[in-house]
Scaffold this active site. Structure first.
Site, mmCIF file in Angstrom:
data_model
loop_
_atom_site.group_PDB
_atom_site.id
_atom_site.type_symbol
_atom_site.label_atom_id
_atom_site.label_comp_id
_atom_site.label_asym_id
_atom_site.label_seq_id
_atom_site.Cartn_x
_atom_site.Cartn_y
_atom_site.Cartn_z
ATOM 1 N N TYR A 321 27.422 52.419 39.765
ATOM 2 C CA TYR A 321 27.168 53.729 39.138
ATOM 3 C C TYR A 321 28.356 54.265 38.338
ATOM 4 O O TYR A 321 28.269 55.353 37.776
ATOM 5 C CB TYR A 321 26.869 54.810 40.196
ATOM 6 N N CYS A 349 36.049 37.417 42.776
ATOM 7 C CA CYS A 349 36.135 36.772 41.475
ATOM 8 C C CYS A 349 34.905 37.204 40.694
ATOM 9 O O CYS A 349 33.902 36.480 40.609
ATOM 10 C CB CYS A 349 36.187 35.262 41.644
#
Ligand SMILES: *Cc1c(COP(=O)(O)O)cnc(C)c1O
Length: 434
Positions: A321, A349
């Site tokens: 968000y 990663c």
């Protein structure tokens, strides 16, 4: 009640304010990082405020447990008088395991349970809000003549972003208000008794939006003369960052109460209020504590990065968000430090594993001013009590699920959940023949 009133005067805790450097390093030494910390005093204060919600004709206050479902928090809230909003049959069972009676649970789920699971808990007293026409017809076929709640989408939404919006035409939650005739048909066909109208539109902190939500919801109550309860869901906004405001439940509740009284004068019906906050009850009672495990820089026209031993595996909100969380650095030595702008990244990663996105825009970076950081310092991320532990990208990069600890009223720490082991990560893998 006296206790509730006394606690209500405690102002809502600011994120991180309950954690000091000494406790942070104690947690690192005793439990390790990353680790979620919850503050019992803050949890008790928000529970008391919720239970003191103004109402005209009775109140049931529920905890929307999807926000933070650890059994320690469920048991604490039950001891204080909160009931449960469950968003899946699994949550309902988890609440029962934590000691709740089925009759203290209201189910509002996007995925309706299968018949046997539903029968089991409804027969024990769990109440159900039908959240779609299909759910209503399945409930009617299974339990003809029974009491049922109906969740409507009243056509209004006010979430902070499209992804947190839970009402209006772009939201799939609840039965669209214009389908009320279809509801009446199904209710009649199965002899059901609609006892509760449910709406949850994420109304935020603006009293006027809440009044609008109440008035739309009371219009739906008017349509069903069997309804005795109105559940307005949750969505009470909490200010995680100092610049954001936290909902004043008393201010909103008093305005809502007037609407209920007006409705009673007009119709003679005294409607019982239900509220079910998730965020409000837990957001600022939680901190995610991490160690700064690495640093890098991309040069003069780039950024200074600090890398944590946590990330989207513990808090997906920034990546999903663009949520803002307050941060406080606890230095591992006593050297003089200046401050500097940093991008804080997680340990995965994955380029989206950023904890300092631009507000409302997970794609953009927004450097944060922090004390000059060193590897080995601790970083506390506040406002992480709601939708962090429960909504993590668990086991991504095979990082183990991290522990949860409660800071008790007497200053002691109690372990609510241990760190996961590799064996537990692998426990359900069955095909060892390859
Ligand atoms: C998620 C949810 C809540 C809690 O919402 P918050 O924004 O966390 O207060 C309440 N009711 C229902 C039905 C929900 O799905």
């Amino acid at each position: 009640m006296a206790l509730v009133e006394a606690l209500y005067r405690i102002p809502i805790m600011e994120a991180i304010s309950f954690l000091d450097s000494e406790t942070a390093f104690r947690i690192r030494d005793e439990v390790g990082t990353p680790c979620y910390l919850y503050d019992e005093a803050s949890l008790r204060a928000t529970a008391a405020q919720t239970l003191a919600f103004p109402n005209a004709y009775g109140l049931t206050a529920r905890f929307a447990m999807k926000a933070c479902p650890n059994g320690a928090i469920l048991r604490l809230f039950r001891s204080l008088g909160l009931q449960i909003d469950g968003s899946s049959i699994y949550e309902a069972r988890r609440a029962i395991t934590a000691g709740y009676e089925a009759s203290e649970i209201s189910l509002s789920s996007q995925e309706f349970p299968d018949d046997d699971a539903l029968k089991d808990l409804v027969e024990q007293g769990m109440s159900v809000n039908a959240c779609s026409l299909n759910q209503l017809s399945r409930f009617g076929a299974l339990f003809p003549g029974e009491k049922v709640g109906v969740r409507f989408n009243p056509g209004l939404g006010s979430g902070g972003t499209q992804r947190t919006n839970v009402g209006g035409p772009a939201s799939s939650f609840g039965i669209w208000f214009e389908d009320v005739d279809r509801v009446t048909e199904l209710v009649e066909a199965h002899g059901l008794k609609v006892f509760r109208i449910h709406t949850h539109i994420g109304s935020g902190s603006d009293p006027d939006v809440w009044v609008k939500a109440v008035s739309l919801s009371l219009n739906l109550v008017r349509t069903f003369d069997t309804v005795t309860h109105l559940n307005l869901g949750g969505g009470y906004k909490v200010g995680r960052m100092p610049s954001e405001t936290t909902t004043d439940l008393q201010a909103i509740g008093l305005k809502m109460k007037a609407e209920f009284e007006g409705f009673a004068q007009e119709t003679g019906r005294e409607i019982h209020l239900e509220v079910e906050p998730g965020t409000y009850l837990v957001a600022n009672s939680g901190v995610l504590l991490s160690t700064i495990q690495d640093q890098t820089s991309t040069g003069e026209s780039g950024y200074d990065f600090i890398k944590l031993d946590s990330g989207m595996t513990e808090n997906t909100r920034p990546s999903m968000y663009g949520s803002q969380h307050p941060m406080e650095l606890f230095a591992s030595d006593a050297t003089e430090r200046k401050s500097r702008d940093y991008i804080v990244t997680g340990h995965c990663c994955e380029s989206g594993d950023i904890l300092t996105p631009a507000p409302g825009d997970p794609e953009a970076l927004s450097p944060r001013s922090l004390v000059d950081a060193k590897v080995g310092d601790l970083l506390a991320i506040g406002g992480t009590g709601a939708y962090c532990s429960s909504m993590s990208a668990k086991n991504y990069n095979s990082f183990p699920e991290c522990p949860e600890v409660m800071l008790r009223l007497d200053g002691s720490l109690s372990l609510m959940r241990k760190r996961q082991s590799l064996d537990q990560v692998l426990a359900n893998e069955t095909d060892l023949s390859f």
